[in-house]
Scaffold this motif. Structure first.
Motif, PDB file in Angstrom:
ATOM      1  N   LEU A 164       0.836  -1.209   0.000  1.00  0.00           N
ATOM      2  CA  LEU A 164       0.000   0.000   0.000  1.00  0.00           C
ATOM      3  C   LEU A 164       0.866   1.253   0.000  1.00  0.00           C
ATOM      4  CD1 LEU A 164      -2.648  -1.198   2.602  1.00  0.00           C
ATOM      5  CD2 LEU A 164      -2.851  -1.225   0.118  1.00  0.00           C
ATOM      6  N   VAL A 165       1.953   1.223   0.766  1.00  0.00           N
ATOM      7  CA  VAL A 165       2.868   2.362   0.820  1.00  0.00           C
ATOM      8  C   VAL A 165       3.504   2.591  -0.553  1.00  0.00           C
ATOM      9  CG1 VAL A 165       4.985   3.249   1.878  1.00  0.00           C
ATOM     10  CG2 VAL A 165       3.316   2.057   3.278  1.00  0.00           C
ATOM     11  N   MET A 166       3.845   1.501  -1.242  1.00  0.00           N
ATOM     12  CA  MET A 166       4.433   1.630  -2.582  1.00  0.00           C
ATOM     13  C   MET A 166       3.425   2.199  -3.583  1.00  0.00           C
ATOM     14  SD  MET A 166       7.494   0.897  -2.124  1.00  0.00           S
ATOM     15  CE  MET A 166       8.083   0.894  -3.795  1.00  0.00           C
ATOM     16  N   LYS A 167       2.141   1.850  -3.434  1.00  0.00           N
ATOM     17  CA  LYS A 167       1.119   2.421  -4.314  1.00  0.00           C
ATOM     18  C   LYS A 167       0.993   3.925  -4.084  1.00  0.00           C
ATOM     19  CE  LYS A 167      -1.785  -1.596  -5.100  1.00  0.00           C
ATOM     20  NZ  LYS A 167      -3.122  -2.202  -4.911  1.00  0.00           N
ATOM     21  N   ASN A 189      -9.366  -0.137  19.525  1.00  0.00           N
ATOM     22  CA  ASN A 189      -8.374  -0.920  20.248  1.00  0.00           C
ATOM     23  C   ASN A 189      -7.593  -1.844  19.309  1.00  0.00           C
ATOM     24  OD1 ASN A 189      -6.893  -1.801  22.451  1.00  0.00           O
ATOM     25  ND2 ASN A 189      -8.379  -3.371  23.003  1.00  0.00           N
ATOM     26  N   VAL A 190      -7.099  -1.260  18.214  1.00  0.00           N
ATOM     27  CA  VAL A 190      -6.300  -2.002  17.235  1.00  0.00           C
ATOM     28  C   VAL A 190      -4.979  -1.282  17.045  1.00  0.00           C
ATOM     29  CG1 VAL A 190      -8.280  -2.962  16.002  1.00  0.00           C
ATOM     30  CG2 VAL A 190      -7.356  -0.766  15.290  1.00  0.00           C
ATOM     31  N   PRO A 191      -3.951  -1.974  16.539  1.00  0.00           N
ATOM     32  CA  PRO A 191      -2.700  -1.283  16.238  1.00  0.00           C
ATOM     33  C   PRO A 191      -2.910  -0.224  15.160  1.00  0.00           C
ATOM     34  CG  PRO A 191      -2.359  -3.650  16.286  1.00  0.00           C
ATOM     35  CD  PRO A 191      -3.838  -3.427  16.366  1.00  0.00           C
ATOM     36  N   VAL A 192      -2.210   0.881  15.291  1.00  0.00           N
ATOM     37  CA  VAL A 192      -2.372   1.998  14.356  1.00  0.00           C
ATOM     38  C   VAL A 192      -1.994   1.570  12.941  1.00  0.00           C
ATOM     39  CG1 VAL A 192      -1.694   4.365  13.851  1.00  0.00           C
ATOM     40  CG2 VAL A 192      -1.917   3.651  16.190  1.00  0.00           C
ATOM     41  N   GLY A 193      -0.967   0.754  12.798  1.00  0.00           N
ATOM     42  CA  GLY A 193      -0.543   0.298  11.479  1.00  0.00           C
ATOM     43  C   GLY A 193      -1.623  -0.497  10.763  1.00  0.00           C
ATOM     44  N   GLU A 194      -2.352  -1.340  11.515  1.00  0.00           N
ATOM     45  CA  GLU A 194      -3.454  -2.096  10.917  1.00  0.00           C
ATOM     46  C   GLU A 194      -4.571  -1.166  10.473  1.00  0.00           C
ATOM     47  OE1 GLU A 194      -5.170  -5.404  12.986  1.00  0.00           O
ATOM     48  OE2 GLU A 194      -3.214  -6.263  13.424  1.00  0.00           O
ATOM     49  N   LEU A 195      -4.877  -0.171  11.301  1.00  0.00           N
ATOM     50  CA  LEU A 195      -5.939   0.776  10.955  1.00  0.00           C
ATOM     51  C   LEU A 195      -5.556   1.577   9.718  1.00  0.00           C
ATOM     52  CD1 LEU A 195      -8.609   2.203  11.547  1.00  0.00           C
ATOM     53  CD2 LEU A 195      -7.354   3.731  13.065  1.00  0.00           C
ATOM     54  N   VAL A 196      -4.322   2.072   9.668  1.00  0.00           N
ATOM     55  CA  VAL A 196      -3.867   2.843   8.510  1.00  0.00           C
ATOM     56  C   VAL A 196      -3.877   1.967   7.260  1.00  0.00           C
ATOM     57  CG1 VAL A 196      -1.883   4.051   7.523  1.00  0.00           C
ATOM     58  CG2 VAL A 196      -2.561   4.507   9.860  1.00  0.00           C
ATOM     59  N   SER A 197      -3.488   0.693   7.393  1.00  0.00           N
ATOM     60  CA  SER A 197      -3.517  -0.221   6.245  1.00  0.00           C
ATOM     61  C   SER A 197      -4.937  -0.411   5.732  1.00  0.00           C
ATOM     62  CB  SER A 197      -2.918  -1.573   6.623  1.00  0.00           C
ATOM     63  OG  SER A 197      -1.551  -1.461   6.900  1.00  0.00           O
ATOM     64  N   ALA A 198      -5.895  -0.597   6.644  1.00  0.00           N
ATOM     65  CA  ALA A 198      -7.287  -0.793   6.232  1.00  0.00           C
ATOM     66  C   ALA A 198      -7.833   0.459   5.561  1.00  0.00           C
ATOM     67  CB  ALA A 198      -8.139  -1.162   7.452  1.00  0.00           C
ATOM     68  N   LEU A 258      -6.027   2.843   4.046  1.00  0.00           N
ATOM     69  CA  LEU A 258      -5.333   3.005   2.765  1.00  0.00           C
ATOM     70  C   LEU A 258      -5.904   2.058   1.707  1.00  0.00           C
ATOM     71  CD1 LEU A 258      -1.529   3.399   3.575  1.00  0.00           C
ATOM     72  CD2 LEU A 258      -3.007   5.072   2.499  1.00  0.00           C
ATOM     73  N   ARG A 259      -6.169   0.817   2.105  1.00  0.00           N
ATOM     74  CA  ARG A 259      -6.712  -0.157   1.167  1.00  0.00           C
ATOM     75  C   ARG A 259      -8.041   0.336   0.595  1.00  0.00           C
ATOM     76  NH1 ARG A 259      -7.121  -4.052   4.490  1.00  0.00           N
ATOM     77  NH2 ARG A 259      -4.909  -4.502   4.503  1.00  0.00           N
ATOM     78  N   TYR A 260      -8.911   0.829   1.482  1.00  0.00           N
ATOM     79  CA  TYR A 260     -10.215   1.344   1.043  1.00  0.00           C
ATOM     80  C   TYR A 260     -10.042   2.567   0.137  1.00  0.00           C
ATOM     81  CZ  TYR A 260     -14.921   3.236   1.183  1.00  0.00           C
ATOM     82  OH  TYR A 260     -16.153   3.723   0.824  1.00  0.00           O
ATOM     83  N   GLY A 261      -9.201   3.506   0.553  1.00  0.00           N
ATOM     84  CA  GLY A 261      -9.000   4.725  -0.221  1.00  0.00           C
ATOM     85  C   GLY A 261      -8.359   4.480  -1.575  1.00  0.00           C
ATOM     86  N   LEU A 262      -7.407   3.539  -1.637  1.00  0.00           N
ATOM     87  CA  LEU A 262      -6.760   3.218  -2.914  1.00  0.00           C
ATOM     88  C   LEU A 262      -7.732   2.521  -3.864  1.00  0.00           C
ATOM     89  CD1 LEU A 262      -3.239   2.148  -1.637  1.00  0.00           C
ATOM     90  CD2 LEU A 262      -3.760   4.103  -3.101  1.00  0.00           C
ATOM     91  N   ARG A 263      -8.625   1.674  -3.326  1.00  0.00           N
ATOM     92  CA  ARG A 263      -9.658   1.064  -4.174  1.00  0.00           C
ATOM     93  C   ARG A 263     -10.583   2.139  -4.737  1.00  0.00           C
ATOM     94  NH1 ARG A 263     -11.286  -3.477  -0.143  1.00  0.00           N
ATOM     95  NH2 ARG A 263      -9.507  -4.850  -0.357  1.00  0.00           N
TER      96      ARG A 263
END
Length: 200
Positions: free
Chosen positions: A55-58, A158-167, A169-174
């Protein structure tokens, strides 16, 4: 034929001593770099651990294509995903993670891939834990930074910030790929200066 100098003749030689290295250090002290701008703009920088590298590379490729900073692209994509979450279009339901104290946004099949059971043979080599991947962006809006950290906190999902940012980013990139999120670069106004001494 010209007369050559005898290298062993010591009658006309004068001693040449190179300058001491310590003398040159005393004269020219190294210039210290001012970090004032970084101190003033610390709110505009984010560092996240565990964001999916694909996701970061995209985000990086979109930023290069548009000739804008990566942090601005990431910020716009995450803002779009946060609006979708607030409107109910994006479902972020955390599930219990048997391997950690916190919840997770990954499905159970994804969790087993991240945390393999002991005793099972590994089919392929993993690149290492995702939490070791560190992503940092500049030109990030401070409000969005606070909103994401509050949503990932114990009072939020109550989730890790990296997981939240990944989710997010995935939605926004789609949405960007589907044409629902348009990223249009705007020309930035810069200050013009004159060359020194009329040089061209």
């Amino acid at each position: 034929m010209s007369k050559r100098r005898n290298p062993f003749d010591t009658s006309n030689t004068t001693a040449v001593h190179p300058p001491s290295i310590y003398d040159s250090l005393r004269v020219a002290s190294p210039r210290k770099r001012s970090r004032q701008w970084e101190k003033e703009n610390l709110d505009c920088k984010v560092v996240y651990r565990g964001v999916e590298s694909k996701l970061v590379m995209k985000v990086k490729s979109i930023a290069a294509e548009l000739c804008v900073p990566q942090g601005e692209v990431a910020s716009r994509i995450l803002e779009h995903a946060m609006r979708a979450y607030e409107e109910g279009d994006l479902d972020l339901r955390p599930r219990p993670n048997p391997y950690r104290m916190r919840m997770t946004l990954y499905s159970s099949s994804q969790i087993s891939g991240v945390y393999p059971m002991k005793g099972k043979p590994k089919a392929r080599k993993s690149s290492g834990p995702s939490w070791r991947v560190i992503t940092s962006w500049r030109n990030f809006t401070p409000d969005l930074k606070r909103t994401i950290s509050a949503l990932a906190s114990e009072e939020g999902l109550n989730v890790p910030v990296g997981e939240l940012v990944s989710a997010l980013l995935r939605y926004g990139l789609r949405a960007h790929e589907a044409g629902l999120l348009r990223l249009e670069p705007v020309e930035k106004v810069t200050v013009m200066t004159l060359l020194q001494g009329g040089e061209e």
